[in-house]
Design a protein around this motif. Structure first.
Motif, mmCIF file in Angstrom:
data_model
loop_
_atom_site.group_PDB
_atom_site.id
_atom_site.type_symbol
_atom_site.label_atom_id
_atom_site.label_comp_id
_atom_site.label_asym_id
_atom_site.label_seq_id
_atom_site.Cartn_x
_atom_site.Cartn_y
_atom_site.Cartn_z
ATOM 1 N N ASP A 67 0.825 -1.205 0.000
ATOM 2 C CA ASP A 67 0.000 0.000 0.000
ATOM 3 C C ASP A 67 0.865 1.263 0.000
ATOM 4 O OD1 ASP A 67 -2.312 -1.505 -0.039
ATOM 5 O OD2 ASP A 67 -2.772 -1.213 2.092
ATOM 6 N N ALA A 68 1.927 1.256 0.787
ATOM 7 C CA ALA A 68 2.802 2.427 0.853
ATOM 8 C C ALA A 68 3.477 2.706 -0.492
ATOM 9 C CB ALA A 68 3.864 2.238 1.939
ATOM 10 N N LEU A 69 3.718 1.647 -1.260
ATOM 11 C CA LEU A 69 4.430 1.793 -2.532
ATOM 12 C C LEU A 69 3.509 1.706 -3.748
ATOM 13 C CD1 LEU A 69 7.563 -0.353 -1.646
ATOM 14 C CD2 LEU A 69 7.319 2.130 -1.590
ATOM 15 N N ASP A 70 2.206 1.684 -3.500
ATOM 16 C CA ASP A 70 1.223 1.598 -4.592
ATOM 17 C C ASP A 70 1.450 0.373 -5.471
ATOM 18 O OD1 ASP A 70 -0.059 3.959 -3.784
ATOM 19 O OD2 ASP A 70 1.367 5.180 -4.903
ATOM 20 N N ILE A 71 1.682 -0.760 -4.829
ATOM 21 C CA ILE A 71 1.866 -2.025 -5.533
ATOM 22 C C ILE A 71 0.670 -2.906 -5.219
ATOM 23 C CG2 ILE A 71 3.295 -4.111 -5.709
ATOM 24 C CD1 ILE A 71 5.650 -2.386 -4.683
ATOM 25 N N PRO A 72 0.076 -3.525 -6.221
ATOM 26 C CA PRO A 72 -1.033 -4.439 -5.921
ATOM 27 C C PRO A 72 -0.548 -5.601 -5.054
ATOM 28 C CG PRO A 72 -0.908 -3.985 -8.283
ATOM 29 C CD PRO A 72 0.324 -3.402 -7.658
ATOM 30 N N PRO A 73 -1.168 -5.841 -3.907
ATOM 31 C CA PRO A 73 -0.723 -6.921 -3.025
ATOM 32 C C PRO A 73 -0.845 -8.303 -3.659
ATOM 33 C CG PRO A 73 -2.400 -5.572 -1.942
ATOM 34 C CD PRO A 73 -2.256 -5.062 -3.323
ATOM 35 N N GLU A 101 -6.822 0.192 -15.849
ATOM 36 C CA GLU A 101 -6.245 -1.157 -15.778
ATOM 37 C C GLU A 101 -4.945 -1.238 -16.568
ATOM 38 O OE1 GLU A 101 -8.628 -4.687 -16.258
ATOM 39 O OE2 GLU A 101 -10.425 -3.523 -15.758
ATOM 40 N N ARG A 102 -4.922 -0.642 -17.756
ATOM 41 C CA ARG A 102 -3.700 -0.667 -18.579
ATOM 42 C C ARG A 102 -2.558 0.046 -17.868
ATOM 43 N NH1 ARG A 102 -7.254 -0.331 -22.909
ATOM 44 N NH2 ARG A 102 -7.229 1.928 -22.926
ATOM 45 N N VAL A 103 -2.865 1.191 -17.248
ATOM 46 C CA VAL A 103 -1.828 1.940 -16.521
ATOM 47 C C VAL A 103 -1.299 1.105 -15.360
ATOM 48 C CG1 VAL A 103 -1.432 3.946 -15.034
ATOM 49 C CG2 VAL A 103 -2.640 4.233 -17.194
ATOM 50 N N LEU A 104 -2.183 0.467 -14.610
ATOM 51 C CA LEU A 104 -1.743 -0.366 -13.482
ATOM 52 C C LEU A 104 -0.898 -1.547 -13.948
ATOM 53 C CD1 LEU A 104 -4.954 -0.344 -11.261
ATOM 54 C CD2 LEU A 104 -2.812 0.879 -10.870
ATOM 55 N N ARG A 105 -1.288 -2.148 -15.065
ATOM 56 C CA ARG A 105 -0.493 -3.264 -15.594
ATOM 57 C C ARG A 105 0.913 -2.780 -15.981
ATOM 58 N NH1 ARG A 105 -5.294 -5.001 -17.986
ATOM 59 N NH2 ARG A 105 -4.745 -4.099 -19.984
ATOM 60 N N LYS A 106 0.989 -1.598 -16.579
ATOM 61 C CA LYS A 106 2.303 -1.055 -16.946
ATOM 62 C C LYS A 106 3.162 -0.827 -15.702
ATOM 63 C CE LYS A 106 2.106 1.146 -21.361
ATOM 64 N NZ LYS A 106 2.635 2.275 -22.089
ATOM 65 N N LEU A 107 2.545 -0.276 -14.657
ATOM 66 C CA LEU A 107 3.301 -0.005 -13.437
ATOM 67 C C LEU A 107 3.791 -1.280 -12.776
ATOM 68 C CD1 LEU A 107 1.199 2.896 -11.908
ATOM 69 C CD2 LEU A 107 3.464 3.064 -12.926
ATOM 70 N N ASP A 109 4.477 -4.117 -14.464
ATOM 71 C CA ASP A 109 5.254 -4.915 -15.418
ATOM 72 C C ASP A 109 6.750 -4.642 -15.262
ATOM 73 O OD1 ASP A 109 6.455 -6.124 -17.611
ATOM 74 O OD2 ASP A 109 4.968 -5.405 -19.049
ATOM 75 N N PRO A 110 7.553 -5.647 -14.925
ATOM 76 C CA PRO A 110 8.994 -5.423 -14.759
ATOM 77 C C PRO A 110 9.700 -5.099 -16.071
ATOM 78 C CG PRO A 110 8.468 -7.753 -14.527
ATOM 79 C CD PRO A 110 7.168 -7.030 -14.656
ATOM 80 N N ASN A 111 9.049 -5.310 -17.213
ATOM 81 C CA ASN A 111 9.670 -5.023 -18.504
ATOM 82 C C ASN A 111 9.476 -3.577 -18.953
ATOM 83 O OD1 ASN A 111 10.583 -7.716 -18.892
ATOM 84 N ND2 ASN A 111 8.485 -8.281 -19.381
ATOM 85 N N VAL A 112 8.603 -2.837 -18.274
ATOM 86 C CA VAL A 112 8.398 -1.426 -18.612
ATOM 87 C C VAL A 112 9.544 -0.637 -17.978
ATOM 88 C CG1 VAL A 112 6.878 0.565 -18.283
ATOM 89 C CG2 VAL A 112 5.899 -1.670 -18.800
ATOM 90 N N PRO A 113 10.199 0.223 -18.759
ATOM 91 C CA PRO A 113 11.336 0.984 -18.225
ATOM 92 C C PRO A 113 10.944 1.857 -17.031
ATOM 93 C CG PRO A 113 11.175 1.223 -20.620
ATOM 94 C CD PRO A 113 9.944 0.509 -20.167
ATOM 95 N N ASP A 114 11.882 2.012 -16.099
ATOM 96 C CA ASP A 114 11.643 2.821 -14.906
ATOM 97 C C ASP A 114 11.277 4.260 -15.261
ATOM 98 O OD1 ASP A 114 12.142 0.706 -13.211
ATOM 99 O OD2 ASP A 114 14.261 1.212 -12.942
ATOM 100 N N VAL A 115 11.855 4.778 -16.325
ATOM 101 C CA VAL A 115 11.568 6.155 -16.737
ATOM 102 C C VAL A 115 10.088 6.301 -17.097
ATOM 103 C CG1 VAL A 115 12.032 7.904 -18.505
ATOM 104 C CG2 VAL A 115 13.909 6.605 -17.525
ATOM 105 N N GLU A 116 9.565 5.337 -17.825
ATOM 106 C CA GLU A 116 8.146 5.383 -18.198
ATOM 107 C C GLU A 116 7.257 5.285 -16.960
ATOM 108 O OE1 GLU A 116 4.922 3.225 -21.162
ATOM 109 O OE2 GLU A 116 7.046 2.740 -21.355
ATOM 110 N N LYS A 117 7.621 4.410 -16.022
ATOM 111 C CA LYS A 117 6.840 4.288 -14.791
ATOM 112 C C LYS A 117 6.880 5.600 -14.001
ATOM 113 C CE LYS A 117 7.432 -0.672 -14.180
ATOM 114 N NZ LYS A 117 7.928 -1.727 -13.310
#
Length: 139
Positions: A67-73, A101-107, A109-117
């Protein structure tokens, strides 16, 4: 056959390491800040990072960390308790807009670059901080 305890330890340690890395890159948070924001103890966090735990981590603490890091548990729950649908009672999620949903999946996804996140998160923070216009309808 479910993964062994050792496999789950290593996978969860990698998850925590990645989450801390993302927090540093996207928010500028160090480990101390993550500990403060999540309420997860320093010792607990280091045990998670080293995969040095005998009993499974407490689901509530894992949830607080996420929750603190906005990561789905659901992500760490699948690592820790594969095959278990809900480790902690959760309300049924409300329907979500497909774009969200698409935005959350991108966040997640370990393959999405950190800059984009980072750009996604900054855009969301900027939009959330905007005052709503008088007379506008919010749902």
């Amino acid at each position: 056959m479910p993964p062994s305890l050792e496999v789950r330890r290593v996978a969860f340690a990698r998850f925590v390491e990645r989450a801390l890395h993302d927090a540093k890159v996207t928010r500028g948070w160090n480990q101390r800040r993550v500990i403060e924001e999540s309420g997860v103890g320093r010792t607990t966090l280091f045990r998670w990072l080293k995969g040095n735990w005998v009993e499974d981590p407490e689901a509530a603490k894992v949830r607080d960390f996420c929750d603190a890091l906005d990561i789905p548990p659901a992500i760490p729950f699948l690592i820790l308790w594969p095959g278990k649908r809900n480790r902690v009672e959760q309300p049924e999620p409300s329907p979500m807009d497909p774009d969200v949903e698409r935005v959350l999946r991108k966040l997640a996804d370990p393959n999405v670059p950190d800059v984009e996140k980072y750009l996604i998160r900054e855009t969301i923070r900027s939009l959330a901080a905007r005052p709503s216009r008088p007379g506008s309808q919010t749902s």
